[in-house]
Design a protein around this motif. Structure first.
Motif, short mmCIF file in Angstrom:
data_model
loop_
_atom_site.label_atom_id
_atom_site.label_comp_id
_atom_site.label_asym_id
_atom_site.label_seq_id
_atom_site.Cartn_x
_atom_site.Cartn_y
_atom_site.Cartn_z
N SER A 1 0.77 -1.13 0.17
CA SER A 1 0.07 -0.01 0.02
C SER A 1 0.68 1.26 -0.06
O SER A 1 1.96 1.36 0.87
N VAL A 2 0.51 2.31 -0.93
CA VAL A 2 1.29 3.37 -1.05
C VAL A 2 1.09 4.40 0.22
O VAL A 2 1.62 5.34 0.48
N THR A 3 -0.23 4.01 1.05
CA THR A 3 -0.23 4.75 2.28
C THR A 3 0.86 4.33 3.40
O THR A 3 0.83 5.00 4.58
N MET A 4 1.40 3.17 3.32
CA MET A 4 2.29 2.74 4.38
C MET A 4 3.68 3.19 4.52
O MET A 4 4.35 3.02 5.26
N LEU A 5 3.92 3.81 3.26
CA LEU A 5 5.63 4.30 3.06
C LEU A 5 5.61 5.63 2.51
O LEU A 5 4.66 5.90 1.50
N ASP A 6 6.71 6.36 2.40
CA ASP A 6 6.95 7.55 1.65
C ASP A 6 7.21 7.04 0.21
O ASP A 6 7.71 5.87 0.14
N MET A 7 6.79 7.84 -0.58
CA MET A 7 7.09 7.49 -2.07
C MET A 7 7.66 8.84 -2.79
O MET A 7 7.11 10.15 -2.17
N SER A 8 8.65 8.65 -3.59
CA SER A 8 9.19 9.59 -4.32
C SER A 8 9.25 9.49 -5.78
O SER A 8 9.04 8.45 -6.36
N TRP A 9 9.31 10.60 -6.51
CA TRP A 9 9.85 10.78 -7.70
C TRP A 9 11.40 11.26 -8.10
O TRP A 9 11.70 12.15 -7.37
N TYR A 10 11.96 10.79 -8.84
CA TYR A 10 13.35 11.04 -9.15
C TYR A 10 13.34 11.08 -10.52
O TYR A 10 12.58 10.80 -11.37
N ARG A 11 14.57 11.92 -10.91
CA ARG A 11 14.65 12.07 -12.57
C ARG A 11 16.16 11.95 -12.87
O ARG A 11 17.04 12.16 -11.84
N GLN A 12 16.45 11.62 -14.16
CA GLN A 12 17.82 11.41 -14.38
C GLN A 12 17.96 11.77 -15.96
O GLN A 12 17.66 11.30 -16.80
N ALA A 13 18.75 12.90 -16.20
CA ALA A 13 18.91 13.68 -17.35
C ALA A 13 20.07 12.94 -18.01
O ALA A 13 21.06 12.31 -17.39
N PRO A 14 20.47 13.06 -19.43
CA PRO A 14 21.49 12.32 -19.92
C PRO A 14 22.83 12.79 -19.50
O PRO A 14 22.81 13.99 -19.45
N GLY A 15 23.68 11.98 -19.02
CA GLY A 15 24.80 12.17 -18.68
C GLY A 15 24.79 12.87 -17.15
O GLY A 15 26.03 13.11 -16.80
N LYS A 16 23.85 12.76 -16.69
CA LYS A 16 23.96 13.23 -15.03
C LYS A 16 23.49 12.16 -14.22
O LYS A 16 22.75 11.30 -14.54
N GLN A 17 23.75 12.64 -12.95
CA GLN A 17 23.38 11.78 -11.78
C GLN A 17 21.90 11.83 -11.53
O GLN A 17 21.12 12.80 -11.90
N ARG A 18 21.04 10.44 -10.94
CA ARG A 18 19.73 10.77 -10.70
C ARG A 18 19.48 11.86 -9.49
O ARG A 18 20.42 11.82 -8.54
N GLU A 19 18.44 12.49 -9.57
CA GLU A 19 18.20 13.45 -8.67
C GLU A 19 16.86 13.51 -8.05
O GLU A 19 15.79 12.99 -8.89
N TRP A 20 16.60 13.70 -6.93
CA TRP A 20 15.43 13.50 -6.25
C TRP A 20 14.52 14.69 -6.65
O TRP A 20 15.01 15.98 -6.82
N VAL A 21 13.19 14.62 -6.98
CA VAL A 21 12.50 15.65 -7.38
C VAL A 21 11.33 16.17 -6.50
O VAL A 21 11.11 17.19 -6.08
N ALA A 22 10.61 14.86 -6.04
CA ALA A 22 9.32 15.40 -4.92
C ALA A 22 9.21 14.02 -4.20
O ALA A 22 9.59 12.90 -4.56
N ARG A 23 8.50 14.09 -3.23
CA ARG A 23 8.39 13.25 -2.02
C ARG A 23 7.09 13.49 -1.35
O ARG A 23 6.69 14.55 -1.01
N ILE A 24 6.09 12.43 -1.22
CA ILE A 24 5.04 12.51 -0.28
C ILE A 24 5.14 11.56 0.72
O ILE A 24 5.34 10.22 0.68
N SER A 25 4.74 11.99 1.98
CA SER A 25 5.09 11.15 3.23
C SER A 25 3.77 10.24 3.36
O SER A 25 2.78 10.57 2.68
#
Length: 114
Positions: A28-52
């Motif tokens: 269940s998505v209500t039991m844990l925090d969930m996040s979105w990350y993104r990765q641009a070409p040639g770059k490290q993956r970065e955190w974008v948003a999180r919902i607790s």
């Protein structure tokens, strides 16, 4: 078995919008925090948003006021509404479950270009 499946990416012009979805099965998505990350070409993956677990959102400064993270408990899905998209938002967007063993989806491509 826990699975995360992202969808909703695509090619858009600057200023347009997209809504990404992360459909979760096996937990269940209500039991844990969930996040979105993104990765641009040639770059490290970065955190974008999180919902607790309690539904509180957090954002990286570069997307504040443009992106909104939300959750549909009945659909067990997490969303990322992206407005006023910029070329620098281009990348593969991943959904992450903040479990003891973090889970990731396969990603969905977002391309912002004129």
């Amino acid at each position: 078995q826990v699975q995360l499946v992202e969808s909703g990416g695509g090619l858009v012009q600057p200023g347009e919008s997209l809504r990404l979805s992360c459909a979760v099965s096996g937990f269940s998505v209500t039991m844990l925090d969930m996040s979105w990350y993104r990765q641009a070409p040639g770059k490290q993956r970065e955190w974008v948003a999180r919902i607790s677990r309690d539904g509180s959102p957090m954002y990286v400064d570069s997307v504040k006021g443009r992106f909104t993270i939300s959750r549909d408990n009945a659909q067990n899905t997490v969303y990322l509404q992206m407005n006023s998209l910029k070329p620098e938002d281009t990348g593969v967007y991943y959904c992450k479950m903040h479990s003891s063993l973090p889970r990731w989806g396969q990603g969905t491509q977002v391309t912002v270009s004129s």
